[in-house]
Enzyme design. Structure first.
Site, PDB file in Angstrom:
ATOM      1  N   SER A  15      52.867  43.709  37.294  1.00 34.99           N
ATOM      2  CA  SER A  15      52.041  43.312  36.154  1.00 34.99           C
ATOM      3  C   SER A  15      52.823  42.468  35.150  1.00 34.99           C
ATOM      4  CB  SER A  15      51.477  44.544  35.451  1.00 34.99           C
ATOM      5  OG  SER A  15      50.747  44.163  34.300  1.00 34.99           O
ATOM      6  N   MET A  16      52.194  41.376  34.696  1.00 34.25           N
ATOM      7  CA  MET A  16      52.784  40.546  33.654  1.00 34.25           C
ATOM      8  C   MET A  16      52.307  40.948  32.265  1.00 34.25           C
ATOM      9  SD  MET A  16      52.863  36.725  35.311  1.00 34.25           S
ATOM     10  CE  MET A  16      51.176  36.758  35.922  1.00 34.25           C
ATOM     11  N   SER A  17      51.407  41.926  32.190  1.00 32.48           N
ATOM     12  CA  SER A  17      50.843  42.321  30.905  1.00 32.48           C
ATOM     13  C   SER A  17      51.894  42.848  29.926  1.00 32.48           C
ATOM     14  CB  SER A  17      49.732  43.354  31.105  1.00 32.48           C
ATOM     15  OG  SER A  17      48.634  42.783  31.776  1.00 32.48           O
ATOM     16  N   THR A  62      43.811  48.573  35.475  1.00 29.75           N
ATOM     17  CA  THR A  62      43.718  47.660  36.607  1.00 29.75           C
ATOM     18  C   THR A  62      43.470  48.463  37.882  1.00 29.75           C
ATOM     19  OG1 THR A  62      44.777  45.777  37.697  1.00 29.75           O
ATOM     20  CG2 THR A  62      46.232  47.581  36.991  1.00 29.75           C
ATOM     21  N   LYS A  66      39.413  50.868  37.673  1.00 30.61           N
ATOM     22  CA  LYS A  66      38.448  50.285  36.741  1.00 30.61           C
ATOM     23  C   LYS A  66      37.078  50.963  36.773  1.00 30.61           C
ATOM     24  CE  LYS A  66      40.428  45.627  36.462  1.00 30.61           C
ATOM     25  NZ  LYS A  66      40.151  44.178  36.532  1.00 30.61           N
ATOM     26  N   ASP A 102      37.148  41.186  31.323  1.00 31.98           N
ATOM     27  CA  ASP A 102      37.372  40.286  32.466  1.00 31.98           C
ATOM     28  C   ASP A 102      36.339  39.161  32.497  1.00 31.98           C
ATOM     29  OD1 ASP A 102      39.636  41.468  33.573  1.00 31.98           O
ATOM     30  OD2 ASP A 102      38.472  42.924  34.722  1.00 31.98           O
ATOM     31  N   ASN A 150      27.766  34.821  49.093  1.00 31.67           N
ATOM     32  CA  ASN A 150      28.760  35.807  49.491  1.00 31.67           C
ATOM     33  C   ASN A 150      28.734  35.968  51.000  1.00 31.67           C
ATOM     34  OD1 ASN A 150      30.732  37.917  48.665  1.00 31.67           O
ATOM     35  ND2 ASN A 150      29.253  39.302  49.609  1.00 31.67           N
ATOM     36  N   THR A 152      28.644  38.616  52.642  1.00 29.97           N
ATOM     37  CA  THR A 152      27.605  39.598  52.919  1.00 29.97           C
ATOM     38  C   THR A 152      26.472  39.388  51.923  1.00 29.97           C
ATOM     39  OG1 THR A 152      29.320  41.173  53.588  1.00 29.97           O
ATOM     40  CG2 THR A 152      27.120  42.052  53.199  1.00 29.97           C
ATOM     41  N   SER A 153      25.359  38.840  52.389  1.00 30.74           N
ATOM     42  CA  SER A 153      24.271  38.496  51.468  1.00 30.74           C
ATOM     43  C   SER A 153      23.660  39.733  50.819  1.00 30.74           C
ATOM     44  CB  SER A 153      23.191  37.699  52.203  1.00 30.74           C
ATOM     45  OG  SER A 153      22.684  38.431  53.310  1.00 30.74           O
ATOM     46  N   ILE A 218      39.415  32.022  40.151  1.00 29.73           N
ATOM     47  CA  ILE A 218      40.080  33.070  39.370  1.00 29.73           C
ATOM     48  C   ILE A 218      41.490  33.371  39.876  1.00 29.73           C
ATOM     49  CG2 ILE A 218      37.849  34.095  38.794  1.00 29.73           C
ATOM     50  CD1 ILE A 218      38.673  36.474  40.641  1.00 29.73           C
TER      51      ILE A 218
END
Length: 276
Positions: A15-17, A62, A66, A102, A150, A152-153, A218
């Protein structure tokens, strides 16, 4: 007395947090420290009880916690409750209150480049947790034209059906999304496809991408995915995941301190740590 903040997850060493938030605490002369805490899935409830007992001022959440953390908090922000996931917790007078920054972080990053999203058609690629946060955040703002593609629709249809906000959405199969890509002004890629080490993969072909569209991914490792390179080659404006990561952290920092921090300073620190 020094205030304590943290991020909990499994794994957490990457983690960079901590570096990002501790730099901000120093920059704004705030007597606080931010720790990375390794919390395994089976230890989550004990960890939350412990964090509350030591009167932690706030913490980030994280993977893989979550969703599992929801029933362990005292209150949920309405958007976080709708999304069904929390990444930021604030100690408000002894109550642990859950938020999700987020989606807002991603949307704010896009709005730094395209301030008015209301007259644009948006395609979200993916239907996982990140897609859900971004889709619900956009919908909560009153953005009406958001489609989802996606692998999976059924999962994409479920995401749309569970959104509590009014929005005009369709589920597209991958082939249909590729064929109709020129109908979209903004494409938001939310899957892990293209992340290191699988850098030669992309979630869909951009052969029908229209010039001057905007493509956001992302992912920030690598800093430019094959998906973004392909978009740039087609004349699109592009954005990697640095803005989302920085802004979700900035929004958490503001909830904890009341200060919206220097985004450029945060970006520079993250880029340095990534070697970019």
């Amino acid at each position: 007395m020094k205030k304590l903040y943290a991020v909990i997850g499994d794994p957490i060493a990457h983690s960079m947090s901590p570096a990002m938030h501790n730099d901000l605490f120093g920059f704004y002369d705030i007597d606080a420290h931010y720790h990375a805490l390794h919390v395994r899935k089976g230890d989550l409830q004990k960890a939350i009880i412990g964090l509350k007992a030591i009167q932690i001022s706030g913490f980030n959440v994280t993977v893989p916690h979550k969703v599992d953390i929801l029933p362990m908090l005292d209150r949920l922000d309405p958007l976080a409750e709708a999304i069904g996931a929390v990444n930021t917790v604030v100690n408000e007078d002894g109550e642990l209150v859950g938020y999700n920054t987020d989606g807002e972080g991603s949307v704010k990053g896009i709005m730094n480049i395209i301030p008015d999203l209301f007259n644009h058609r948006i395609l979200i690629v993916g239907a996982g947790g990140a897609a859900r946060a971004i889709y619900f955040t956009l919908a909560s703002m009153g953005i009406k034209n958001i489609d989802v593609t996606n692998r999976t629709s059924e999962k994409a249809a479920e995401l749309i059906a569970q959104c509590p906000y009014t929005v005009n959405s369709s589920v597209l199969l991958r082939e249909d999304a590729e064929n109709d890509l020129d109908e979209y002004d903004i494409i938001i890629q939310t899957t892990s496809i293209g992340m290191a080490p699988n850098v030669e993969c992309q979630p869909l072909s951009l052969h029908n991408l229209k010039e001057n569209s905007f493509v956001s991914d992302i992912i920030y490792n690598p800093l430019e995915t094959l998906f973004l390179r392909s978009a740039k080659d087609k004349g699109a404006r592009t954005q990697n995941g640095i803005d989302m990561f920085v802004l979700q952290g900035a929004l958490a920092f503001k909830k904890w301190t009341g200060i919206f921090p220097d985004q450029k300073r945060m970006e520079k620190l993250v880029l340095n740590r990534l070697g970019g």
